[in-house]
Motif scaffolding. Structure first.
Motif, mmCIF file in Angstrom:
data_model
loop_
_atom_site.group_PDB
_atom_site.id
_atom_site.type_symbol
_atom_site.label_atom_id
_atom_site.label_comp_id
_atom_site.label_asym_id
_atom_site.label_seq_id
_atom_site.Cartn_x
_atom_site.Cartn_y
_atom_site.Cartn_z
ATOM 1 N N LEU A 20 37.781 30.466 19.658
ATOM 2 C CA LEU A 20 38.974 29.771 19.185
ATOM 3 C C LEU A 20 39.501 28.783 20.219
ATOM 4 O O LEU A 20 39.749 27.609 19.911
ATOM 5 N N LEU A 21 39.666 29.239 21.451
ATOM 6 C CA LEU A 21 40.177 28.360 22.502
ATOM 7 C C LEU A 21 39.192 27.249 22.836
ATOM 8 O O LEU A 21 39.564 26.079 22.963
ATOM 9 N N GLY A 22 37.924 27.627 22.979
ATOM 10 C CA GLY A 22 36.908 26.633 23.301
ATOM 11 C C GLY A 22 36.745 25.618 22.196
ATOM 12 O O GLY A 22 36.661 24.408 22.452
ATOM 13 N N GLY A 23 36.723 26.090 20.944
ATOM 14 C CA GLY A 23 36.588 25.177 19.814
ATOM 15 C C GLY A 23 37.748 24.213 19.714
ATOM 16 O O GLY A 23 37.564 23.035 19.395
ATOM 17 N N GLY A 24 38.958 24.700 19.990
ATOM 18 C CA GLY A 24 40.130 23.838 19.969
ATOM 19 C C GLY A 24 40.031 22.716 20.988
ATOM 20 O O GLY A 24 40.391 21.565 20.707
ATOM 21 N N PHE A 25 39.520 23.042 22.167
ATOM 22 C CA PHE A 25 39.343 22.024 23.203
ATOM 23 C C PHE A 25 38.276 21.013 22.814
ATOM 24 O O PHE A 25 38.443 19.808 23.003
ATOM 25 N N VAL A 26 37.172 21.503 22.268
ATOM 26 C CA VAL A 26 36.091 20.594 21.861
ATOM 27 C C VAL A 26 36.574 19.668 20.752
ATOM 28 O O VAL A 26 36.307 18.464 20.768
ATOM 29 N N PHE A 27 37.306 20.229 19.787
ATOM 30 C CA PHE A 27 37.829 19.435 18.668
ATOM 31 C C PHE A 27 38.701 18.288 19.174
ATOM 32 O O PHE A 27 38.628 17.165 18.653
ATOM 33 N N ALA A 28 39.536 18.579 20.181
ATOM 34 C CA ALA A 28 40.465 17.567 20.694
ATOM 35 C C ALA A 28 39.803 16.603 21.670
ATOM 36 O O ALA A 28 40.347 15.528 21.939
ATOM 37 N N SER A 29 38.645 16.962 22.203
ATOM 38 C CA SER A 29 38.036 16.159 23.269
ATOM 39 C C SER A 29 37.264 14.950 22.766
ATOM 40 O O SER A 29 37.258 13.895 23.408
ATOM 41 N N TYR A 64 40.218 7.198 32.594
ATOM 42 C CA TYR A 64 40.942 8.463 32.759
ATOM 43 C C TYR A 64 41.063 9.187 31.420
ATOM 44 O O TYR A 64 40.924 10.415 31.355
ATOM 45 N N TRP A 65 41.318 8.441 30.356
ATOM 46 C CA TRP A 65 41.441 9.017 29.020
ATOM 47 C C TRP A 65 40.139 9.717 28.624
ATOM 48 O O TRP A 65 40.141 10.828 28.114
ATOM 49 N N GLN A 66 39.019 9.054 28.894
ATOM 50 C CA GLN A 66 37.719 9.647 28.577
ATOM 51 C C GLN A 66 37.398 10.817 29.503
ATOM 52 O O GLN A 66 36.769 11.798 29.082
ATOM 53 N N PHE A 67 37.838 10.731 30.757
ATOM 54 C CA PHE A 67 37.643 11.829 31.699
ATOM 55 C C PHE A 67 38.328 13.099 31.196
ATOM 56 O O PHE A 67 37.760 14.205 31.272
ATOM 57 N N LEU A 68 39.543 12.952 30.664
ATOM 58 C CA LEU A 68 40.246 14.097 30.097
ATOM 59 C C LEU A 68 39.439 14.714 28.959
ATOM 60 O O LEU A 68 39.352 15.941 28.833
ATOM 61 N N GLY A 69 38.857 13.856 28.143
ATOM 62 C CA GLY A 69 38.039 14.337 27.037
ATOM 63 C C GLY A 69 36.822 15.104 27.522
ATOM 64 O O GLY A 69 36.503 16.185 27.017
ATOM 65 N N TRP A 70 36.124 14.564 28.511
ATOM 66 C CA TRP A 70 34.932 15.236 29.048
ATOM 67 C C TRP A 70 35.295 16.576 29.697
ATOM 68 O O TRP A 70 34.537 17.549 29.599
ATOM 69 N N ALA A 71 36.456 16.617 30.373
ATOM 70 C CA ALA A 71 36.895 17.867 31.001
ATOM 71 C C ALA A 71 37.166 18.932 29.940
ATOM 72 O O ALA A 71 36.770 20.097 30.094
ATOM 73 N N GLN A 72 37.840 18.540 28.857
ATOM 74 C CA GLN A 72 38.095 19.478 27.770
ATOM 75 C C GLN A 72 36.797 19.916 27.095
ATOM 76 O O GLN A 72 36.630 21.087 26.753
#
Length: 207
Positions: A20-29, A64-72
C-alpha cells in the motif's frame, strides 16, 4: 515479541502495508518523472493559495521535480519487493516526513490527514523492524523469526506485478484515477492472498 512476529497474519498485514505505501509512492512518482504537474488544476487558481504556488515553483525547477519523482519511485519499488523493504523504509521515512510537513504547513485540507496516516504507518513498520534496524545505532542485533512471508516468491512476484501495473498505467495516463488503480491492485493482492491461503491449507492436508 518474536513469537508474535512469527505468526502468519501479523506478517501478512506487514506485507500488504508495504504494498500500500510503496504503491502510493510509485503512483505519485511517475507524473513527476514525466516532467508534468502533480495536479491538473491551474496554478493560477487563487483558491488554492500558496500551496499551488509552492508546487508550481518546484515544478519549474525541472530536474529537482524529477528527482523527487525518482526518489519516490525507488522507495516505493524497494518496499514492494518485500525482500528489500527495510531499505525502502529507510528511504520512505524521510521523504514522507518532508511531505507531511509541507501539507500541514499549507492549506491542503484532507491531504495532510492522508500523509499523516502514511507517516504513522511508516513509523509502525519501523517499530516492526526495530530488532533488525537497531544495529544502525550500535545496539546488539536480535534474531528474527526464521520463516518470513516477505521471502516467499509469491509476495515478491505480487509486488512486482503491482509495480509494473502502476508504472505502465501512470505512463499511459496523466489523469488521476486512484480508485481504478487501487481497485486493480486490490484484485492482484486478493488473488495472491487466496493463492497463499490455498497453499497453506494444502500443506496442512499433506501432513
Amino acid at each position: 515479541m518474536n513469537e508474535f512476529k512469527s505468526r502468519f497474519w501479523p506478517q501478512l498485514v506487514v506485507v500488504y502495508t508495504r504494498f500500500l505505501l510503496g504503491g502510493g509512492f510509485v503512483f505519485a512518482s511517475i507524473i513527476k518523472i514525466k516532467g508534468k504537474r502533480f495536479t491538473t488544476i491551474g496554478h493560477e487558481d487563487a483558491s488554492f493559495g500558496t500551496a499551488m504556488h509552492f508546487f508550481e515553483t518546484m515544478f519549474q525547477t525541472g530536474i529537482y521535480w524529477q528527482f523527487l519523482g525518482w526518489a519516490q519511485l525507488l522507495a516505493g519499488l524497494l518496499l514492494m519487493t518485500q525482500r528489500f523493504a527495510k531499505l525502502g523504509l529507510a528511504l520512505f521515512i524521510p521523504i514522507i516526513v518532508n511531505i507531511y510537513i509541507i501539507t500541514i504547513s499549507m492549506d491542503f485540507g484532507y491531504t495532510s490527514v492522508i500523509t499523516g496516516m502514511m507517516l504513522i504507518t511508516g513509523l509502525g513498520l519501523l517499530i516492526w523492524h526495530w530488532e533488525e534496524l537497531r544495529i544502525l545505532i550500535n545496539l546488539p542485533y536480535n534474531e528474527t523469526p526464521k520463516h518470513r512471508l516477505e521471502n516467499e516468491k509469491l509476495w515478491v512476484g505480487t509486488g512486482g506485478l503491482m509495480f509494473l501495473f502502476t508504472v505502465i498505467y501512470r505512463i499511459l495516463y496523466d489523469s488521476y484515477d486512484p480508485i481504478f488503480w487501487f481497485g486493480v491492485c486490490f484484485l492482484i493482492g486478493l488473488a495472491a492472498l487466496l493463492i497463499r491461503i490455498s497453499m497453506k491449507r494444502y500443506h496442512r492436508l499433506q501432513k
